[in-house]
Design a protein around this motif. Structure first.
Motif, PDB file in Angstrom:
ATOM      1  N   ASN A   1       4.411  -0.228  -5.797  1.00 44.28           N
ATOM      2  CA  ASN A   1       3.828   0.487  -4.662  1.00 44.28           C
ATOM      3  C   ASN A   1       4.701   1.680  -4.320  1.00 44.28           C
ATOM      4  OD1 ASN A   1       3.420  -2.775  -3.261  1.00 44.28           O
ATOM      5  ND2 ASN A   1       1.882  -1.645  -4.426  1.00 44.28           N
TER       6      ASN A   1
ATOM      7  N   TRP B   1      -1.017   2.607  -8.447  1.00 42.67           N
ATOM      8  CA  TRP B   1      -0.387   1.349  -8.822  1.00 42.67           C
ATOM      9  C   TRP B   1       0.496   1.623 -10.038  1.00 42.67           C
ATOM     10  CZ3 TRP B   1      -0.175  -3.301  -6.477  1.00 42.67           C
ATOM     11  CH2 TRP B   1       0.206  -4.421  -7.229  1.00 42.67           C
TER      12      TRP B   1
ATOM     13  N   LEU C   1       4.873  -4.229   1.309  1.00 45.53           N
ATOM     14  CA  LEU C   1       4.857  -3.632  -0.020  1.00 45.53           C
ATOM     15  C   LEU C   1       5.844  -4.345  -0.913  1.00 45.53           C
ATOM     16  CD1 LEU C   1       6.678  -0.171   0.030  1.00 45.53           C
ATOM     17  CD2 LEU C   1       6.642  -1.677   1.996  1.00 45.53           C
TER      18      LEU C   1
ATOM     19  N   ASN D   1      -4.007  -6.814  -3.959  1.00 45.76           N
ATOM     20  CA  ASN D   1      -2.975  -5.799  -3.745  1.00 45.76           C
ATOM     21  C   ASN D   1      -2.171  -6.159  -2.497  1.00 45.76           C
ATOM     22  OD1 ASN D   1      -1.493  -3.376  -3.376  1.00 45.76           O
ATOM     23  ND2 ASN D   1      -3.125  -2.206  -4.368  1.00 45.76           N
TER      24      ASN D   1
ATOM     25  N   LEU E   1       2.766   5.152   2.468  1.00 46.87           N
ATOM     26  CA  LEU E   1       2.733   4.339   3.680  1.00 46.87           C
ATOM     27  C   LEU E   1       1.998   5.026   4.845  1.00 46.87           C
ATOM     28  CD1 LEU E   1       5.617   2.126   4.986  1.00 46.87           C
ATOM     29  CD2 LEU E   1       4.478   3.687   6.558  1.00 46.87           C
TER      30      LEU E   1
ATOM     31  N   TYR F   1       0.021  -4.303  -0.985  1.00 52.80           N
ATOM     32  CA  TYR F   1       0.353  -3.127  -0.175  1.00 52.80           C
ATOM     33  C   TYR F   1      -0.669  -3.037   0.944  1.00 52.80           C
ATOM     34  CZ  TYR F   1       2.558   1.527   0.316  1.00 52.80           C
ATOM     35  OH  TYR F   1       3.282   2.615   0.741  1.00 52.80           O
TER      36      TYR F   1
ATOM     37  N   THR G   1      -4.791   4.173  -3.701  1.00 50.37           N
ATOM     38  CA  THR G   1      -3.347   4.220  -3.920  1.00 50.37           C
ATOM     39  C   THR G   1      -3.067   4.320  -5.410  1.00 50.37           C
ATOM     40  OG1 THR G   1      -1.263   3.111  -3.343  1.00 50.37           O
ATOM     41  CG2 THR G   1      -3.036   1.733  -4.155  1.00 50.37           C
TER      42      THR G   1
END
Length: 282
Positions: A138, A243, A132, A198, A143, A200, A241
């Motif tokens: 992130n 952003w 990340l 991305n 997680l 992450y 997710t």
């Protein structure tokens, strides 16, 4: 652009120069690894390693590290920061936060920092690695969501997707570029990825052990990882997710046009490497 990437792209023929650059880079990495081993002798990392590569992010990384979970279920999370050179106080902020910290003496590039981080995680007991950003885009609280498909043995690489989730940034050009390159990647890989750039991501250590020897990009490496993982037959999935905008400062990846050009170059060159590599193995 890093010197080694510039030589590869323009095909310069000074092999002596290439050799010197490679030796200096190896020396920088070896110096960082030796310092890490001296600082943390006989260290054993947790089964999950949160890997953060940071370059001049002293104003942002502290908040990221403070928000990092220490457990996912009954699995310990160790945070490992790779400080990619720089001129600010990023390394000291990470050390003061009490996380594992490896410091390059010079800037080698985000991809180079991550490759060394993957090596450290594998060498010190990690079973899963989550990468990340250090800039606050992130959310570390997400997680566990990224790791879960790995724990369920439903995937080998999990990519966070702002397109499936929420994108709080306002750069329409960058958003359009993400869509275009995702279509290109999905077409050549027969995948269904919605946010390939991305950073992450959650990996099983098995996929990292397999692909890392084939990774060469020092910057703009996110597409390379997806192409290499898919090309070598590993399972890829994604999770929504959020952003966030950068906590402060500006991106180190350059302007939109430069980033778009470099990202497209990495897609093309990596796809050719994987394609011809698969043919030669066949």
């Amino acid at each position: 652009m890093a010197p080694t990437q510039r030589h590869r792209w323009f095909g310069l023929g000074d092999t002596g120069q290439h050799t010197r650059i490679a030796a200096l880079r190896r020396f920088a990495v070896d110096t960082a690894l030796a310092e890490f081993e001296a600082r943390y002798p006989r260290v054993r990392l947790g089964p999950i390693v949160a890997l953060v590569a940071a370059f001049d992010e002293e104003k942002n990384i502290g908040g990221v590290l403070k928000a990092m979970p220490t457990m996912v279920g009954d699995l310990e999370v160790s945070t490992l920061v790779m400080v990619d050179g720089g001129t600010d106080n990023t390394a000291q902020v990470a050390l003061d936060a009490g996380v594992y910290t490896c410091v390059f003496p010079v800037n080698l590039g985000h991809g180079a920092a991550l490759r060394t981080g993957y090596q450290l995680a594998a060498d010190h007991g990690a079973r899963y690695v989550v990468t990340l950003d250090a800039d606050g885009q992130n959310d570390p609280a997400e997680l566990p969501t990224l790791v879960q498909p790995l724990l369920d043995d439903a995937a080998d690489l999990v990519i966070a997707s702002r397109r499936l989730g929420v994108d709080q940034t306002t750069d329409r050009f960058r958003r359009a570029g993400v869509k275009v390159y995702d279509r290109v990647l999905n077409a050549i890989l027969s995948q269904s990825v919605s946010d390939s750039s991305n950073g992450y991501r959650a990996f099983s250590i098995e996929v990292l052990n397999d692909i890392v020897p084939h990774l060469i990009q020092d910057q703009y490496q996110t597409a390379e990882v997806v192409i290499m993982t898919s090309g070598r037959g590993w399972r890829i999935t994604q999770r929504p997710t959020v952003w966030h905008p950068r906590a402060s400062g500006t991106s180190k990846k350059g302007g939109n046009l430069f980033f778009g050009f470099q990202y497209g170059r990495v897609i093309a060159t990596t796809w050719l490497r994987v394609t011809f590599g698969n043919r030669s193995r066949g």
